[in-house]
Motif scaffolding. Structure first.
Motif, PDB file in Angstrom:
ATOM      1  N   TYR A  25     -36.001 -12.327  -1.854  1.00  0.00           N
ATOM      2  CA  TYR A  25     -36.026 -12.564  -3.299  1.00  0.00           C
ATOM      3  C   TYR A  25     -35.246 -13.835  -3.614  1.00  0.00           C
ATOM      4  CZ  TYR A  25     -37.222  -7.594  -3.197  1.00  0.00           C
ATOM      5  OH  TYR A  25     -37.806  -6.388  -2.916  1.00  0.00           O
ATOM      6  N   ASP A  26     -35.649 -14.520  -4.703  1.00  0.00           N
ATOM      7  CA  ASP A  26     -34.897 -15.689  -5.137  1.00  0.00           C
ATOM      8  C   ASP A  26     -33.748 -15.257  -6.035  1.00  0.00           C
ATOM      9  OD1 ASP A  26     -35.962 -15.160  -7.641  1.00  0.00           O
ATOM     10  OD2 ASP A  26     -37.410 -16.816  -7.574  1.00  0.00           O
ATOM     11  N   SER A  40     -33.388 -15.218  -9.123  1.00  0.00           N
ATOM     12  CA  SER A  40     -33.765 -14.465 -10.321  1.00  0.00           C
ATOM     13  C   SER A  40     -34.256 -13.061  -9.998  1.00  0.00           C
ATOM     14  CB  SER A  40     -34.860 -15.220 -11.086  1.00  0.00           C
ATOM     15  OG  SER A  40     -36.068 -15.247 -10.334  1.00  0.00           O
ATOM     16  N   GLY A  41     -34.325 -12.702  -8.712  1.00  0.00           N
ATOM     17  CA  GLY A  41     -34.781 -11.379  -8.316  1.00  0.00           C
ATOM     18  C   GLY A  41     -36.269 -11.277  -8.085  1.00  0.00           C
ATOM     19  N   THR A  42     -36.975 -12.399  -8.110  1.00  0.00           N
ATOM     20  CA  THR A  42     -38.417 -12.398  -7.877  1.00  0.00           C
ATOM     21  C   THR A  42     -38.706 -12.409  -6.378  1.00  0.00           C
ATOM     22  OG1 THR A  42     -38.789 -13.620  -9.923  1.00  0.00           O
ATOM     23  CG2 THR A  42     -40.581 -13.622  -8.303  1.00  0.00           C
ATOM     24  N   GLN A  43     -39.598 -11.521  -5.948  1.00  0.00           N
ATOM     25  CA  GLN A  43     -39.951 -11.495  -4.527  1.00  0.00           C
ATOM     26  C   GLN A  43     -40.716 -12.762  -4.167  1.00  0.00           C
ATOM     27  OE1 GLN A  43     -41.710  -7.838  -2.964  1.00  0.00           O
ATOM     28  NE2 GLN A  43     -42.978  -9.043  -1.556  1.00  0.00           N
ATOM     29  N   ILE A  44     -40.280 -13.437  -3.094  1.00  0.00           N
ATOM     30  CA  ILE A  44     -40.895 -14.711  -2.715  1.00  0.00           C
ATOM     31  C   ILE A  44     -41.512 -14.681  -1.322  1.00  0.00           C
ATOM     32  CG2 ILE A  44     -39.469 -16.129  -4.228  1.00  0.00           C
ATOM     33  CD1 ILE A  44     -37.632 -16.665  -1.853  1.00  0.00           C
ATOM     34  N   ARG A  90     -29.511  -5.284  -2.570  1.00  0.00           N
ATOM     35  CA  ARG A  90     -30.026  -6.642  -2.404  1.00  0.00           C
ATOM     36  C   ARG A  90     -28.946  -7.483  -1.724  1.00  0.00           C
ATOM     37  NH1 ARG A  90     -33.903  -4.293  -3.610  1.00  0.00           N
ATOM     38  NH2 ARG A  90     -35.475  -4.716  -5.192  1.00  0.00           N
ATOM     39  N   ARG A 144     -38.337  -7.905   2.852  1.00  0.00           N
ATOM     40  CA  ARG A 144     -38.678  -8.684   1.665  1.00  0.00           C
ATOM     41  C   ARG A 144     -37.536  -9.618   1.288  1.00  0.00           C
ATOM     42  NH1 ARG A 144     -41.448  -3.985  -2.241  1.00  0.00           N
ATOM     43  NH2 ARG A 144     -43.171  -3.488  -0.802  1.00  0.00           N
TER      44      ARG A 144
END
Length: 696
Positions: A203-204, A206-210, A172, A201
């Protein structure tokens, strides 16, 4: 020799550092499969272990690549390359060429580390996202002899059950919000009809895909095809990754990946406000729409069918001989009011005829209000080649956004127009100069250079003398243009002289194409008691020092005196009088200056000595002999030092190139090293880091 395994290895062993990753590859051809290995040795020359590649999946009499990488084990101080093939008969030849052993060769600027970009070590940089297993394979693939980042092991994604399947990079890497990134990889689909794709991809924190951008391969067969996906990182983006997969796949099908890269997306013209997707159409039409008329828009298909850059272009199809208007999305242009912008497109007639293509710019304010469109410039697009179609326009009041707009008139039914390499940028001077007095150089900026042409850059002084300017490949004399923007730091520009630069541009075959000149400029030296000592190949070492005393010059000459009996005057046979020789006395004022002068003199390179004009000293290239360094006074803490530099005038070095990072950026350092401590172990000095000179 008899049938069986045949191994050869390098006669020499080469120094390695334990714990460091090394890479070996070779091109090969034969009648059986083969493999390559790295043999690790300790200080006494005893074998510790061998890191072998997988054996190729087949044999080929055509040239193909084998490759392997691994970490030097504990105790390893030397390494050798092993080449192996198991022949099925006697007197059989196996051919090897282009053998490499060294540090990993990776794509510069790639956010992903070598182990994730390549699969020469293992598959640990990748994980299963859905319905698949991961392994490594070595298919027999032909690559260009200098395609050093490709070849060897591939990541093989095997579909577990019927349906969609995908894999995802574990890494990441950090991204910057608002910056456009591009991901690409070579994909080898199981069939030409397979739906293979790559996805970038974001991610923010927090690791959430955005956000994500998928790019589907339109494969013309089952070879290796490079597919690209690009997207601007959202405002809350922190990291990114890359996924790849197959849709509607059949159990047992295999998708292979090679050379996976994430980089900052390139600009086709320096400062272009269009995104890569809207300029190159690698993932679709990217926001382009038909504002009026019957024209339809689509990405060309299949991969590699029609393009100028990348692998695809935009196909504009008109079923009738009528006028259509097509338009890009809106892009931020900053405070554009009153500034000149240029829209440029490459066009190619694919079918029918296009007697008129008008290139325009449409303007918008910050609230997306349409401010109107420029008059535009019209062109006829003949059949055959790709043609450059530029158009300039001044932005109206309140303009902060812009879109490209094309009014196209088809001359026949079912006409097809291909568009590629689109750009929209603020027009800046093609040639600009900026004297940097504190650095002792002139910065020359050249814009809108034609790619793949040849360029020569001269410095012109008031006496009319021409001198080639030095660059990263030596004197810039018919060097290939690789970017439309070139920034040159001329560290050999004379002081106190009004000079300008003259540029000659030649086409790829060497024919003269155009020329341009800069305005005049002058470098100054504020303190006449100082002088510059410069290393033409290492300008980072250049230093200003205080002059104690200028040299008293000797001009030696080789002579033979013959005194003839009975004759008053001798007969003298004389050679050409030599150049100037003398001792320059200078002072350094601090510990930093003292260390810097030691570094400058330490290489023994030819130096350039420059003093203030009007002191009777011309700029001079010199070789410096044995140096004397003395103290000023008796106090140990006194930082001043006196230096005596014996100098001999020499010719300008013509083969010396300016050392630099060769395209490396801090992103490459961040990708390769986890901590600052890791960097300190590998590089002894900041200059070593700049030039990528590693210890061991």
């Amino acid at each position: 020799m008899a049938a069986g395994e045949m191994q050869v290895r390098t006669v020499s062993s080469y120094p390695v550092t334990a714990g460091t990753v090394y890479h070996a590859f070779s091109d090969t051809a034969g009648v059986v499969a083969e493999r390559i290995g790295i043999r690790w040795l300790n200080a006494s020359g005893t074998e510790i272990s061998i890191t072998w590649s997988l054996t190729t999946a087949g044999a080929s009499a055509g040239w193909h690549r084998v490759s392997v990488a691994g970490v030097a084990p504990v105790g390893a101080t030397q390494a050798q390359v092993l080449l192996s093939s198991t022949e099925v008969g006697a007197a059989v030849s196996h051919f090897w060429e282009n053998v490499y052993l060294g540090l990993p060769i990776r794509t510069q600027g790639n956010l992903l580390p070598f182990g994730t970009e390549s699969f020469e070590i293992d598959t640990s940089g990748w994980g299963v996202a859905a319905n698949a297993t991961i392994s490594r394979q070595v298919p027999v693939m032909s690559w260009a002899v200098d395609a050093y980042t490709a070849g060897g092991h591939t990541l093989a994604m095997t579909v577990t059950a019927n349906g969609n399947a995908s894999v995802l990079a574990v890494d990441r890497p950090t991204v910057t919000p608002g910056v456009e990134y591009m991901a690409y990889a070579y994909l080898q689909p199981p069939t030409s009809g397979s739906t293979a794709w790559i996805e970038l991809r974001f991610y923010d924190a927090s690791g959430t895909q955005i956000a994500a951008q998928k790019s589907t391969l339109a494969a013309p067969g089952t070879g290796m095809y490079r597919q690209r996906a690009s997207l601007i990182a959202p405002s809350n983006a922190a990291t990114c990754s890359v996924a790849a997969g197959l849709d509607s796949a059949t159990a047992g099908q295999v998708l292979r990946l090679e050379t996976v890269v994430v980089v900052v997306a390139p600009e086709f013209a320096a400062g272009s406000i269009l995104t890569y997707g809207a300029s190159s159409f690698e993932q679709g039409v990217s926001g382009w729409t038909t504002a009026s008329g019957v024209a339809t828009l689509a990405r060309t298909t299949p991969w590699g069918d029609t393009y100028f850059e990348g692998s695809y272009s935009l196909a504009v199809t008109s079923t009738t001989a009528t006028t259509s208007t097509i338009r890009s999305g809106r892009f931020p242009a900053g405070a554009a009011a009153g500034l000149n912008f240029r829209a440029q497109v490459l066009a190619h007639t694919g079918a029918g005829s296009w007697p008129t293509v008008t290139v325009k710019i449409r303007w918008y304010d910050a609230s997306n209000t349409d401010l109107g469109v420029s008059t535009g410039t019209s062109y006829a697009v003949p059949s055959g080649s790709w043609y450059v179609l530029p158009s300039d326009a001044v932005a109206p009041a309140n303009a902060t956004q812009a879109a490209m707009e094309l009014v196209v008139i088809a001359g026949a039914t079912n006409s097809v127009l291909h568009l590629d390499l689109l750009s929209l940028w603020q027009v800046l001077p093609q040639t600009a100069v900026n004297p940097v007095d504190d650095g002792g150089y002139v910065e020359l900026t050249l814009r809108e250079l034609p790619l793949d042409f040849l360029i020569s850059v001269y410095r012109i002084t008031p006496d009319g003398a021409r001198s080639l300017v030095r660059g990263g490949s030596g004197l810039i004399d018919r060097q290939k243009v690789t970017s439309d923007l070139m920034v040159i730091q001329d560290h050999e520009a004379p002081l106190g002289v009004l000079l300008y630069y003259y540029v000659e541009i030649y086409n790829a075959s060497g024919g003269f194409a155009s020329s341009r000149s800069s305005v005049g400029t002058m470098l100054t030296l504020a303190d006449i008691n100082e002088c510059w000592l410069k290393d033409p190949g290492n300008p980072q070492r250049n230093l200003k020092v205080v002059v104690q005393a200028a040299p008293d010059w000797d001009q030696p000459v080789q002579q033979s005196v013959q005194r003839i009996r009975g004759r008053r005057n001798a007969v003298v046979l004389s050679g050409v009088r030599g150049g100037l020789e003398g001792e320059l006395a200078v002072s350094t004022r601090s510990d930093e200056e003292r260390l810097a002068l030691r570094l400058l003199l330490g290489s023994g390179n030819i130096l350039l000595w420059q003093a203030s004009p009007g002191l009777g000293v011309d700029d001079m290239y010199v070789a410096v002999g044995g140096v004397k360094e003395g103290r000023v006074g008796r106090l140990a803490q006194e930082p001043w030092r006196t230096w005596t530099l014996p100098m001999t005038a020499v010719d300008m070095p013509v083969t010396t190139a300016v050392n630099g990072s060769a395209g490396r950026t801090w992103q490459d350092v961040v990708t390769e090293f986890d901590t600052c401590a890791d960097v300190l172990v590998v590089y002894g000095t900041c200059e070593d880091l700049l030039l990528d000179r590693r210890t061991g």
